[in-house]
Design an enzyme around this catalytic site. Structure first.
Site, mmCIF file in Angstrom:
data_model
loop_
_atom_site.group_PDB
_atom_site.id
_atom_site.type_symbol
_atom_site.label_atom_id
_atom_site.label_comp_id
_atom_site.label_asym_id
_atom_site.label_seq_id
_atom_site.Cartn_x
_atom_site.Cartn_y
_atom_site.Cartn_z
ATOM 1 N N LYS A 45 9.040 -17.695 -9.311
ATOM 2 C CA LYS A 45 8.407 -16.588 -10.041
ATOM 3 C C LYS A 45 7.293 -17.125 -10.941
ATOM 4 C CE LYS A 45 9.302 -12.919 -13.273
ATOM 5 N NZ LYS A 45 10.093 -12.518 -14.402
ATOM 6 N N PHE A 62 -4.691 3.731 14.728
ATOM 7 C CA PHE A 62 -4.947 4.729 13.689
ATOM 8 C C PHE A 62 -6.128 4.238 12.864
ATOM 9 C CE2 PHE A 62 -1.701 8.102 13.158
ATOM 10 C CZ PHE A 62 -1.016 7.859 14.332
ATOM 11 N N ASN A 79 0.861 -1.197 0.000
ATOM 12 C CA ASN A 79 0.000 0.000 0.000
ATOM 13 C C ASN A 79 0.891 1.239 0.000
ATOM 14 O OD1 ASN A 79 0.526 0.846 2.852
ATOM 15 N ND2 ASN A 79 -0.357 -1.166 3.251
ATOM 16 N N LYS A 139 -14.254 1.615 14.805
ATOM 17 C CA LYS A 139 -12.982 0.870 14.821
ATOM 18 C C LYS A 139 -12.423 0.795 16.254
ATOM 19 C CE LYS A 139 -10.983 1.028 10.718
ATOM 20 N NZ LYS A 139 -10.313 1.643 9.586
ATOM 21 N N ASP A 199 -4.723 -9.304 13.160
ATOM 22 C CA ASP A 199 -4.910 -7.875 13.454
ATOM 23 C C ASP A 199 -4.014 -7.540 14.653
ATOM 24 O OD1 ASP A 199 -5.817 -5.353 14.414
ATOM 25 O OD2 ASP A 199 -7.625 -5.628 13.213
ATOM 26 N N ILE A 200 -2.945 -6.814 14.377
ATOM 27 C CA ILE A 200 -1.945 -6.546 15.425
ATOM 28 C C ILE A 200 -2.532 -5.649 16.515
ATOM 29 C CG2 ILE A 200 0.342 -5.525 15.831
ATOM 30 C CD1 ILE A 200 0.828 -6.326 12.767
ATOM 31 N N LYS A 254 -11.747 -2.824 17.837
ATOM 32 C CA LYS A 254 -10.383 -3.302 18.088
ATOM 33 C C LYS A 254 -10.057 -3.355 19.578
ATOM 34 C CE LYS A 254 -8.855 -2.439 13.592
ATOM 35 N NZ LYS A 254 -7.819 -2.980 12.732
HETATM 36 N N1 CTP Z 1 -4.071 -2.749 12.061
HETATM 37 C C1 CTP Z 1 -3.311 -3.771 12.586
HETATM 38 N N2 CTP Z 1 -3.298 -4.983 11.987
HETATM 39 C C2 CTP Z 1 -4.028 -5.202 10.894
HETATM 40 C C3 CTP Z 1 -4.819 -4.164 10.341
HETATM 41 C C4 CTP Z 1 -4.822 -2.947 10.952
HETATM 42 O O1 CTP Z 1 -2.638 -3.564 13.609
HETATM 43 N N3 CTP Z 1 -3.987 -6.391 10.323
HETATM 44 C C5 CTP Z 1 -4.118 -1.467 12.769
HETATM 45 C C6 CTP Z 1 -3.471 -0.310 12.046
HETATM 46 O O2 CTP Z 1 -2.112 -0.183 12.409
HETATM 47 C C7 CTP Z 1 -4.298 0.857 12.578
HETATM 48 C C8 CTP Z 1 -5.678 0.247 12.799
HETATM 49 O O3 CTP Z 1 -5.468 -1.144 12.900
HETATM 50 O O4 CTP Z 1 -3.843 1.291 13.827
HETATM 51 C C9 CTP Z 1 -6.685 0.501 11.736
HETATM 52 O O5 CTP Z 1 -6.168 0.224 10.470
HETATM 53 P P1 CTP Z 1 -7.056 0.451 9.181
HETATM 54 O O6 CTP Z 1 -6.314 -0.008 7.997
HETATM 55 O O7 CTP Z 1 -7.634 1.822 9.187
HETATM 56 O O8 CTP Z 1 -8.270 -0.486 9.506
HETATM 57 P P2 CTP Z 1 -8.571 -1.966 9.192
HETATM 58 O O9 CTP Z 1 -8.499 -2.759 10.429
HETATM 59 O O10 CTP Z 1 -7.722 -2.429 8.070
HETATM 60 O O11 CTP Z 1 -10.095 -1.847 8.770
HETATM 61 P P3 CTP Z 1 -10.749 -1.443 7.362
HETATM 62 O O12 CTP Z 1 -9.842 -2.008 6.316
HETATM 63 O O13 CTP Z 1 -12.080 -2.085 7.444
HETATM 64 O O14 CTP Z 1 -10.837 0.046 7.341
#
Ligand code: CTP
Length: 400
Positions: free
Chosen positions: A287, A325, A209, A339, A306-307, A343
């Site tokens: 590859k 975030f 990303n 969120k 999800d960390i 979380k």
């Molecule tokens: N995050 C994380 N581990 C993941 C996904 C997200 O720790 N696998 C954490 C990011 O570091 C951030 C928060 O979760 O602090 C939200 O990330 P975001 O990308 O906005 O949300 P998602 O959980 O990916 O939700 P969505 O894609 O539905 O917006």
């Protein structure tokens, strides 16, 4: 933080001299007394009047000034502070310091002083990398001169590389450390995640990303500047490590989680990384090749851990404060609040990452901070300032 301490700030020539004004302001705000010395080169970029107004003290410029010498001789001036700071330190003044040349007030003070000296170099990247400058730096370091920066990045001369003056808050934190002051987060361990993750498709391709890691890295640096021990777990980024921070480099979300769990216990976790939500379950170990007649490959995506949610889970190793975030492209407030609840973290820093905002990968950020106490909409600020505000808020929350 620096109440009762005195700093003699030598401002030498270079475009970064304007940042010395901000440093004076920060030092004064931290309670330090600041006396400024402006070299002839420095005076081409900032005025003695500006330094005087901000420091609220007389600015010294000339070695052979009858009035200055009668009020305070230059030897006395060189010893009147707890620390001498040269910011910005040009290639020229560093060379004079290394060679012991004393041909103006600043270089004479640096030769005459018996106090510790901190140099914050700033110059064109080629001047910095020149063997002459590097040899001068080596001999100054060997003599005990402390050095902060230079930082790497785009420069006023349109080149890229090391040579930028360290940011004023970073210089301030270094001054604090040299003067033995503990910051408000001294003794605390903070875990920060930053950057994107890369999820392999095959050995040469990956899903990623647009995150640059700038905001997360700035937060790690700002927390370290407040005295915290910081572990930064970061995905692949093209920016320099923040100073004074322990860095663990990872590639995938799974590796990021393992590195975060290994870094516990922590008092605070700040999850600023843009973690990929999925990895490629059928990633190839060779590859992927185009085969005549065969269509494009199909990628099977599987969810990543999800960390943030894992670190927020109640238990003995849960950090006291977990900050997440929320990167949103629409309905920022509602999505971010949802969120936070989903979380289980304590705070959410929400931002609008729609392409029109220019935030993702850009230099600035406009955040909405959601805490148990309510919401705060911060103005659009450079990511460094967002980081400093967040670090200050964290220090405040832990102090309660
Ligand atoms: N995050 C994380 N581990 C993941 C996904 C997200 O720790 N696998 C954490 C990011 O570091 C951030 C928060 O979760 O602090 C939200 O990330 P975001 O990308 O906005 O949300 P998602 O959980 O990916 O939700 P969505 O894609 O539905 O917006």
């Amino acid at each position: 933080m620096l109440a009762g301490k005195r700093v003699l700030l030598i401002v030498s020539g270079g475009i970064a001299a304007y940042k010395a004004l901000e440093l004076v302001r920060l030092l004064r705000r931290a309670g330090a007394g600041v006396r400024c010395v402006l070299t002839a080169g420095g005076a081409q970029f900032v005025t003695a009047l500006s330094l005087q107004a901000l420091s609220e003290e007389k600015v010294h410029t000339a070695l052979f000034s009858l009035t200055d010498e009668s009020e305070m001789g230059h030897i006395e001036l060189s010893r009147s502070a707890d620390l001498l700071v040269v910011a910005p330190a040009s290639a020229d003044i560093l060379a004079k310091m290394a060679a012991g040349i004393a041909d103006d007030l600043a270089s004479t003070l640096l030769l005459a002083t018996d106090k510790p000296v901190l140099a914050a170099p700033a110059m064109n990247v080629r001047m910095w990398l020149h063997p002459a400058t590097q040899a001068n730096m080596a001999s100054l370091r060997a003599r005990g001169v402390a050095v902060v920066g230079p930082e790497e990045g785009a420069m006023a001369c349109n080149e890229f590389g090391p040579g930028r003056l360290a940011e004023p808050p970073v210089i301030l934190a270094t001054i604090g450390r040299l003067l033995g002051q503990a910051g408000p987060l001294a003794g605390r361990h903070v875990l920060v995640t930053s950057g994107p993750t890369h999820e392999p498709i095959d050995p040469v391709r990956y899903l990623a990303n647009r995150s640059s890691g700038r905001q997360g890295h700035a937060i790690a640096g700002a927390l370290a500047a407040c005295g915290a021990r910081v572990t930064l777990v970061c995905g692949p980024v093209a920016i320099a490590d923040p100073p004074g921070v322990g860095v663990r480099r990872v590639e995938t979300a799974t590796e990021m989680l393992v590195a975060c769990e290994a870094a516990l216990p922590a008092d605070v976790a700040v999850c600023a990384a843009a973690v990929a939500d999925w990895h490629v379950a059928n990633a190839a170990d060779r590859k992927l090749k185009k085969r005549p007649g065969a269509g494009p490959p199909t990628l099977d995506l599987a969810p990543n851990p999800d960390i943030l949610a894992t670190l927020s889970r109640p238990g003995p190793s849960r950090p006291r404060l977990v900050v997440g975030f929320a990167a949103e492209t629409e309905d920022v407030r509602r999505n971010a609040a949802e969120k936070l609840a989903r979380k289980g973290c304590d705070w959410i820093v929400a931002n609008d990452v729609s392409p029109a905002s220019g935030i993702m990968g850009g230099e600035e950020n406009a955040v909405l901070l959601i805490t148990a106490q309510g919401e705060e909409a911060w103005p659009r600020l450079p990511k460094q300032q967002v980081a400093e505000r967040l670090a200050a808020r964290i220090a405040e929350a832990l102090g309660q």
